[in-house]
Structures are given as structure tokens and as C-alpha cells.
Design an enzyme around this catalytic site. Structure first.
Site, PDB file in Angstrom:
ATOM      1  N   GLU A 121      -9.349   8.947   5.865  1.00  0.00           N
ATOM      2  CA  GLU A 121      -9.601   7.511   5.705  1.00  0.00           C
ATOM      3  C   GLU A 121     -10.597   7.230   4.582  1.00  0.00           C
ATOM      4  OE1 GLU A 121      -8.293   4.653   7.320  1.00  0.00           O
ATOM      5  OE2 GLU A 121      -6.787   6.199   7.697  1.00  0.00           O
ATOM      6  N   GLU A 179     -13.986   5.440  -0.055  1.00  0.00           N
ATOM      7  CA  GLU A 179     -14.870   4.468   0.602  1.00  0.00           C
ATOM      8  C   GLU A 179     -15.565   5.123   1.796  1.00  0.00           C
ATOM      9  OE1 GLU A 179     -12.879   0.489   1.012  1.00  0.00           O
ATOM     10  OE2 GLU A 179     -11.225   1.583   0.054  1.00  0.00           O
ATOM     11  N   GLU A 184       0.849  -1.193   0.000  1.00  0.00           N
ATOM     12  CA  GLU A 184       0.000   0.000   0.000  1.00  0.00           C
ATOM     13  C   GLU A 184       0.880   1.237   0.000  1.00  0.00           C
ATOM     14  OE1 GLU A 184      -2.696   0.285   3.280  1.00  0.00           O
ATOM     15  OE2 GLU A 184      -3.596  -1.688   2.946  1.00  0.00           O
ATOM     16  N   LYS A 214     -15.623   3.746   5.805  1.00  0.00           N
ATOM     17  CA  LYS A 214     -14.431   3.618   6.630  1.00  0.00           C
ATOM     18  C   LYS A 214     -14.513   4.587   7.796  1.00  0.00           C
ATOM     19  CE  LYS A 214     -10.495   2.523   5.070  1.00  0.00           C
ATOM     20  NZ  LYS A 214      -9.144   2.532   4.478  1.00  0.00           N
TER      21      LYS A 214
END
Length: 436
Positions: free
Chosen positions: A330, A321, A267, A324
Site C-alpha cells: 500500500e 505514500e 487506477e 497509508k
């Protein structure tokens, strides 16, 4: 009145790596699914291809996603969820079944299996998951060999918090609370199976927590010579923060006698938005980071400690997203919005010239938010003017009260994503939200 910064409760919304520079894997994408408004998997795969992505990583072994990806040439990394590690570690048949069910049907595309994610960062797993990690990886590896799936690497992603320091990289070592038996057996497994030490490396977090001493340009691959970093132990020169993170991991492994374990990036990325208190999270900076990252990987640059050695890498993430938790960043790492609109264009092959992309407005948050922060107030004062039929006001105030306490401790709580920051003054009547 100076603008306020406080927390409001959202009441209304509850393939292989080379030893020379002859070839390089194309940057892949982490495909997370923590959103209630994301496109269907087949469309998500098309979006990865539209950016010329070379692969994808998923955080489980979702058969619908794998089926959609199996019709492509994308290299895939699948994951054994953290909660399955202990059962797989002590039962070979469970590992065999997992491979037969989740990997065998899609074997030609799957290149990596990640057993868990950031396990050594989870302190609650010290006496349970940690000792189970290598046995689980071993059983997964054995199951692959039994099915003659010998080209799939087994690893586990490490967070950078496993490393004590990156200043300088040559002083890096693994955290003292990680038993040497645990980390040594893990590194031995990676070495013996010719696998990769995969790292979740985020220059954004290092820079944002040290913005007074680390320049933004150094984090975004565009530092001038005066901002380079020289490792006093090796005399190596670092032109960017990512290389510094990666070489720290290599030095930590070398300290335990493992000099040649291959490195991969499971990542990395940069947030395209965040809370008011999160500096540098912007579309402009995210575009700059990922475009430069793709270019660096494409030219087989390697790192100062391992020049010219390419490595597999996955950018985080495919989508913003919305489910999250945590701080605003985030939920804002995506290359795409959930409606399939591109956040910013990027060619993941790294071949497109940086100057040929369309212009993006410059960020306005590369410095800390200049306004004052709402401080803790007197609950009795608030309750004295609170209307009984308006509980939302009380919840907002109470959540801000708790957030201020956690923020002052250095560990701000964001109530699992049910909260956001605001610069609007919520004071009512005679009860004023003070600012410091």
C-alpha cells in the site's frame, strides 16, 4: 534455523475517448497525498511533466494542486470525497457551491469529476451512500451544465470486486448484492451523459492471488502464445491480464443492456516493494508493467472486445505514500520516492523503446518467501520471561499473535500501517516463537 516471517509492531514510529484509433490520451498519474514527507504541489506537477504524463487525478479538489496544474496542459480529474456524497445528493445548492468553488476557477484543465471512489465496494454504504451515488452525480452534472462547463465528464471509479468473475470475461456480471436498481441507474446516467465507466484495475492483485494458475508474464504484458487465455464464450484471445479485466467490465455492462458505454482506467499500476509475504512486488516488475502499459495505450490497441478504441487512463501512483495503512504494498506504488528520486524511469507517452531503458536488477520475490512463518505462541510463556521495563517486546509479541490469527483467516490485519513483517527471529530466553 529457518528464517521466520512474522509481524512486528513499530513501537518506535507511531480527453475525450475516440471511437477510432486516430488519437489516444497520454497516460496520466494518480497524485495521492497520504504522506508526511511529500514534495510541494508545484514540484509534484513538474515531476509528472518530467515523465511526459498527460494528466493527473487527485482524490479531492485541492486548490493548491489545481493552481499549480492550471499553468500546464495536463488533463485533470478531481474528486468529490465519499463523505460529501449524501449531502450533495439531496441538496442542489451544495453541488452548485462545490462546482463554483472547486471547478469553475480551473475549468479549462478539468476533464473529469469522480464522485466518490469505489463506493460499491463499501458494504457499510449499502443503506446510505449507495442510494445517494447517482443523485449526487446528477446534481454535480446539473451544476456543470448551469455553469456551461459541458466538456467535463462525471463518473465514479469502480473496483473490480463489483464484478463476479473474469474467467471467462464473457461470464462477468455485477455482484448479486448490488441492487439492479442501483447499478442500472448508474449505467443509465453514464450512458445518457456520454460519460465513462471508470475502473480501478490491478492485474497485480489478481496474479498474486492466483500465481499458480496465472503466469507473471501474462500479468506483465509479455506472455507467449502458450500462456494466452481464450474466452470460451466469445472465442476471443487475451494476451494480457489487464485486457481480461477490462473486457469483464464491458461484458457486465452489456448483460444489463448497456453495450456502448465508454471505458476508462481510473487506477492501475504495480507495487515497487511490499512485505515478505507479498510476491512479485518489486521495482523491476513495476517498471515492466508501467512501461508496457504506456506502450499499449500509445498504439491504440484497445481490448479484444473493443479493438482499436483508446481510453483515458491514470497510473497509480506518483509517490510512495508512507501514511497509508494496510500491507506493505500500500505504501509502495510510486513512480517517485518522496525525496523526488525516480523509482524507475518511464516515458508515459509510451514512445520510448522498452529495450532502451537502463537495466534494473531482476526481482528475487516472484515466488513465495521460502522461509517458515512464525506461528502463535503461548502468551504465558512469553510473560514469564518478559522484563517489566521492556513493554515493546510484549507489544511486538501481542501484535504478532493477532496478525497470525487474522492471516490464517485469509484477511491479514496490518494495524493501519503501524506494523511490518520481519524475517528476524525475535525469540528470547526460553520462550521460542515457533514456526510452522
Amino acid at each position: 534455523m529457518a528464517p521466520f516471517l512474522l509481524l512486528l509492531f513499530l513501537v518506535t514510529s507511531l480527453t475525450s475517448i475516440c471511437n477510432t484509433a486516430t488519437s489516444a490520451p497520454i497516460l496520466g498519474v494518480n497524485y495521492g497525498t497520504l504522506g508526511n514527507n511529500l514534495p510541494a504541489p508545484d514540484r509534484a506537477i513538474q515531476l509528472i511533466q518530467s515523465m511526459n504524463g498527460g494528466g493527473l487525478r487527485i482524490y479531492d479538489a485541492n486548490s493548491t494542486i489545481l493552481q499549480a496544474a492550471s499553468q500546464t496542459n495536463l488533463s485533470i480529474a478531481v474528486s468529490v470525497p465519499n463523505e460529501l456524497i449524501t449531502s450533495i445528493a439531496y441538496n442542489q445548492s451544495i453541488a452548485d457551491t462545490w462546482i463554483t468553488t472547486n471547478v469553475l476557477p480551473f475549468g479549462k484543465n478539468i476533464k473529469y469529476i469522480f464522485v466518490g471512489n469505489e463506493i460499491l465496494s463499501n458494504m457499510t454504504g449499502t443503506n446510505s451512500t449507495w442510494p445517494s451515488l447517482v443523485p449526487a452525480m446528477t446534481n454535480i452534472y446539473r451544476a456543470l451544465q448551469a455553469k456551461k462547463l459541458r466538456k467535463i465528464s462525471v463518473s465514479t471509479p469502480f473496483a473490480m470486486d463489483c464484478i463476479t468473475t473474469i474467467f471467462p470475461p464473457s461470464s462477468a456480471q455485477f455482484r448479486a448484492d448490488i441492487p439492479e436498481s442501483t447499478i442500472s441507474s448508474l449505467l443509465k446516467f453514464l450512458n445518457d451523459t456520454n460519460s465513462f465507466y471508470f475502473v480501478n484495475a490491478y492485474p497485480y492483485f489478481v496474479w498474486s492471488e492466483n500465481y499458480k494458475t496465472i503466469t507473471l508474464d501474462y500479468a506483465l504484458f509479455r506472455a507467449k502464445r502458450k500462456n494466452y487465455y481464450i474466452d470460451s464464450g466469445t472465442n476471443l484471445t487475451y494476451t494480457n491480464l489487464l485486457d481480461q479485466l477490462l473486457d469483464s467490465a464491458i461484458h457486465a455492462m452489456k448483460r444489463l443492456g448497456y453495450n456502448n458505454i465508454k471505458l476508462g482506467i481510473s487506477e492501475t499500476g504495480w507495487p515497487n516493494a511490499g512485505d515478505y509475504s507479498q510476491i512479485g512486488a518489486s521495482v523491476y516488475n513495476a517498471a515492466m508493467y508501467n512501461r508496457k502499459l504506456a506502450h499499449v495505450l500509445a498504439v491504440h490497441k484497445g481490448t479484444p472486445l473493443r479493438p482499436g478504441i483508446s481510453m483515458p487512463a491514470f497510473v497509480f501512483a506518483l509517490f510512495n505514500e508512507n501514511l497509508k495503512g494496510g500491507a506493505g504494498t500500500e505504501r509502495h506504488w510510486g513512480l517517485f520516492y518522496p525525496n523526488e528520486t525516480v523509482v524507475y524511469p518511464v516515458d508515459l507517452t509510451g514512445r520510448k523503446l522498452i529495450g532502451s531503458y537502463p537495466l534494473i536488477p531482476l526481482p528475487t520475490n516472484n515466488e513465495p518467501y521460502p522461509g517458515k512463518i512464525c506461528a502463535m505462541a503461548d502468551l504465558e510463556c512469553f510473560l514469564s520471561v518478559l522484563k517489566p521495563h521492556d513493554p515493546a517486546l510484549f507489544v511486538n509479541f501481542d501484535m504478532n499473535f493477532l496478525w497470525q490469527q487474522s492471516r490464517d483467516s485469509g484477511m491479514p490485519c496490518y494495524f493501519d500501517g503501524y506494523a511490518e513483517e520481519t524475517i528476524q527471529d525475535p525469540s528470547i530466553n526460553t520462550c521460542i516463537f515457533p514456526a510452522n
